[in-house]
Structure formats: C-alpha cells, structure tokens
Design an enzyme around this catalytic site. Structure first.
Site, PDB file in Angstrom:
ATOM      1  N   SER A  96      68.600  70.854  92.278  1.00 24.82           N
ATOM      2  CA  SER A  96      68.247  72.180  92.758  1.00 24.82           C
ATOM      3  C   SER A  96      66.733  72.418  92.621  1.00 24.82           C
ATOM      4  O   SER A  96      65.939  71.681  93.197  1.00 24.82           O
ATOM      5  CB  SER A  96      69.062  73.253  92.028  1.00 24.82           C
ATOM      6  OG  SER A  96      68.932  74.500  92.667  1.00 24.82           O
ATOM      7  N   ASP A 192      77.706  73.761  99.950  1.00 28.23           N
ATOM      8  CA  ASP A 192      76.856  74.301  98.876  1.00 28.23           C
ATOM      9  C   ASP A 192      76.668  75.791  99.158  1.00 28.23           C
ATOM     10  O   ASP A 192      76.200  76.176 100.216  1.00 28.23           O
ATOM     11  CB  ASP A 192      75.510  73.574  98.886  1.00 28.23           C
ATOM     12  CG  ASP A 192      74.583  73.969  97.744  1.00 28.23           C
ATOM     13  OD1 ASP A 192      74.618  75.136  97.311  1.00 28.23           O
ATOM     14  OD2 ASP A 192      73.800  73.108  97.296  1.00 28.23           O
ATOM     15  N   HIS A 222      77.294  73.221  94.544  1.00 25.45           N
ATOM     16  CA  HIS A 222      75.861  73.122  94.264  1.00 25.45           C
ATOM     17  C   HIS A 222      75.529  72.338  92.997  1.00 25.45           C
ATOM     18  O   HIS A 222      74.687  71.441  93.012  1.00 25.45           O
ATOM     19  CB  HIS A 222      75.257  74.520  94.179  1.00 25.45           C
ATOM     20  CG  HIS A 222      73.780  74.507  93.938  1.00 25.45           C
ATOM     21  ND1 HIS A 222      72.886  73.952  94.838  1.00 25.45           N
ATOM     22  CD2 HIS A 222      73.033  74.956  92.884  1.00 25.45           C
ATOM     23  CE1 HIS A 222      71.655  74.066  94.362  1.00 25.45           C
ATOM     24  NE2 HIS A 222      71.725  74.671  93.187  1.00 25.45           N
TER      25      HIS A 222
END
Length: 258
Positions: A96, A192, A222
């Site tokens: 991320s 996601d 995610h």
C-alpha cells in the site's frame, strides 16, 4: 516530549540471515505486524529481513498527527542503509503506502529489485480530505482483508493531517515513476476496496524498468500480506529474488545513486 509507547506486537523487527537483504515496509495505519508473516518466512529461507516501523505508526493517533511523509521516506532509507551494512543484495517490498515509499527509494538507490503489494497512488475515500484540517480525526473501518478472523494492528481513527501526508507521498511518488529502472514485481488484488487496481497498472506502464512483472492476487483484498494469497506472495517473491540475485552476481556491483 516523551515518545508514545509502541503497541505490543507493532515493533519493528530485524531477522539476521545471509547476504541477501529484504526490506519490508508496511502501509498507512499499519505496522510491521502486518508483514511479519512474510518476514518470518523469508528469514526461514535464509534471507536477512528488516521491517521498520514508520514514524507515528503503532503508537497512538496523536503521534501520527505530528508525522510528515518525509519522516516515512527517511525511515525507509535508513532501513535500506542498515541492510547494506551486511548485505550484498537488497530487495525492497512495500504494501500500500509502503509500495509508494519503496518506489521512491528506487529513484535514489541501486536496489536489486522492488516488489509492491497493492501499491497506493490513489485512495479515493481520502480525496475529500485533501487540504482539509477538519474533522481532526477520521474513523477507520475494518481492515480490507478477505480471510476471516484476521487481526491487523491499526488505529480506530487516523488524523486528517496524516491523511494529507499520505496524499502527498502518493502524489510525490507518482511524479517520479519514470526514474525507476530496476527489476520490478507488482502484486495487485483486482478486488481491492481501498486502492484502485489501476494504480498497479499505472506503475507498470510508467516505470522504465525492462524487467517487470504483474502478479494478480485473486483471492485477497487490500491487505494481502495477511490474506489468502500470502504464501503465494512468498513463493513468487522468492522466485524473483533468486532470478535477480543470480543476475546481479554475474554483473559488476553497482553503487548508490547520488
């Protein structure tokens, strides 16, 4: 001012091993706990692993409120430098926001390879808070993980100031992608709910790396490092490292880019 106490389990970890180093960077509002499973499995294969805890993470929201994205950049650069003290080859993995941070790292140092897990260049849910200071804190929902009964150490709310730092680092990295030439592996979850899947495609299409791969995580959301595909990430990462370590060892060593 006394630093806030680190939440138990959220500490950074360093696992010594061979001369191949792996830097693993967690994401926004995450901690090294979210990537510990990956790190311990890489260490079990003999690699040296370092997962730093980014400034303001894993303590309390008030400390996070005072953090700047440059602090996070420095944390990642310091971790890379620490690994280079004992490792001939260093690979960096980022999840991320951690993906944005290791991509930024790749524009400054000669990484042997960069791997990202649902790298963040956009977080649509946060865009409405750009350049805003109110509310002071934003409630966070459950972590975006498909697997059931998985715990991720994270704050229940995040400071709006910190959200703006996240928006800034994503924008910063997005403008630097064409500087990246090292080998690249992009893990992405088509399903996601935090970061659009198109972010990974944008990275793939923009970087100048000749050697790059896209790996789909079809059974994860995610936070894939804690999801169903975590062992698949480990296997593909191991393959990538083996491939590029052999290539690096058959060519002259490169030095840091100043």
């Amino acid at each position: 001012m006394t630093a806030a106490k680190v939440i138990s389990g959220a500490e950074h970890f360093f696992l010594p091993g061979n001369s191949i180093g792996i830097l693993i960077c967690h994401g926004f509002n995450g901690t090294p706990q979210s990537v510990r499973y990956l790190g311990e499995n890489f260490a079990a294969r003999g690699f040296t692993v370092f997962a730093p805890r980014l400034a303001g993470h894993g303590t309390d929201e008030n400390e996070m409120e005072t953090s700047h994205y440059r602090d996070w950049i420095q944390d990642v650069e310091a971790a890379y430098a620490e690994l280079k003290k004992t490792c001939t080859n260093v690979f960096a993995i980022g999840q991320s926001m951690g993906g944005a941070l290791v991509l930024d790292l790749a524009t400054k140092v000669a990484c042997d390879g960069i791997l990202t897990i649902n790298a963040a260049l956009k977080v649509p849910e946060y865009e409405k808070y750009r350049n805003q200071s109110v509310p002071r804190f934003i409630p966070e929902g459950k972590p975006d993980i498909k697997a059931e009964n998985v715990i991720e150490i994270a704050y229940d709310r995040v400071p709006t100031k910190a959200v703006n730092q996240l928006l800034d680092i994503m924008q910063h990295t997005g403008t630097r992608l064409q500087r990246i030439t090292c080998p690249l592996m992009l893990f992405h979850s088509p399903d996601d709910h935090v970061v659009p899947d198109r972010c990974s495609h944008q990275i793939y299409e923009t970087v100048m790396s000749d050697d790059k791969e896209m790996i789909s995580l079809d059974n994860s959301y995610h936070v894939a490092s804690l999801d169903h595909d975590k062992d698949y990430i480990i296997e593909q990462t191991h393959r990538f490292i083996q491939k590029h370590t052999k290539q690096a060892n058959s060519a002259p060593l490169t030095s840091l880019i100043i």
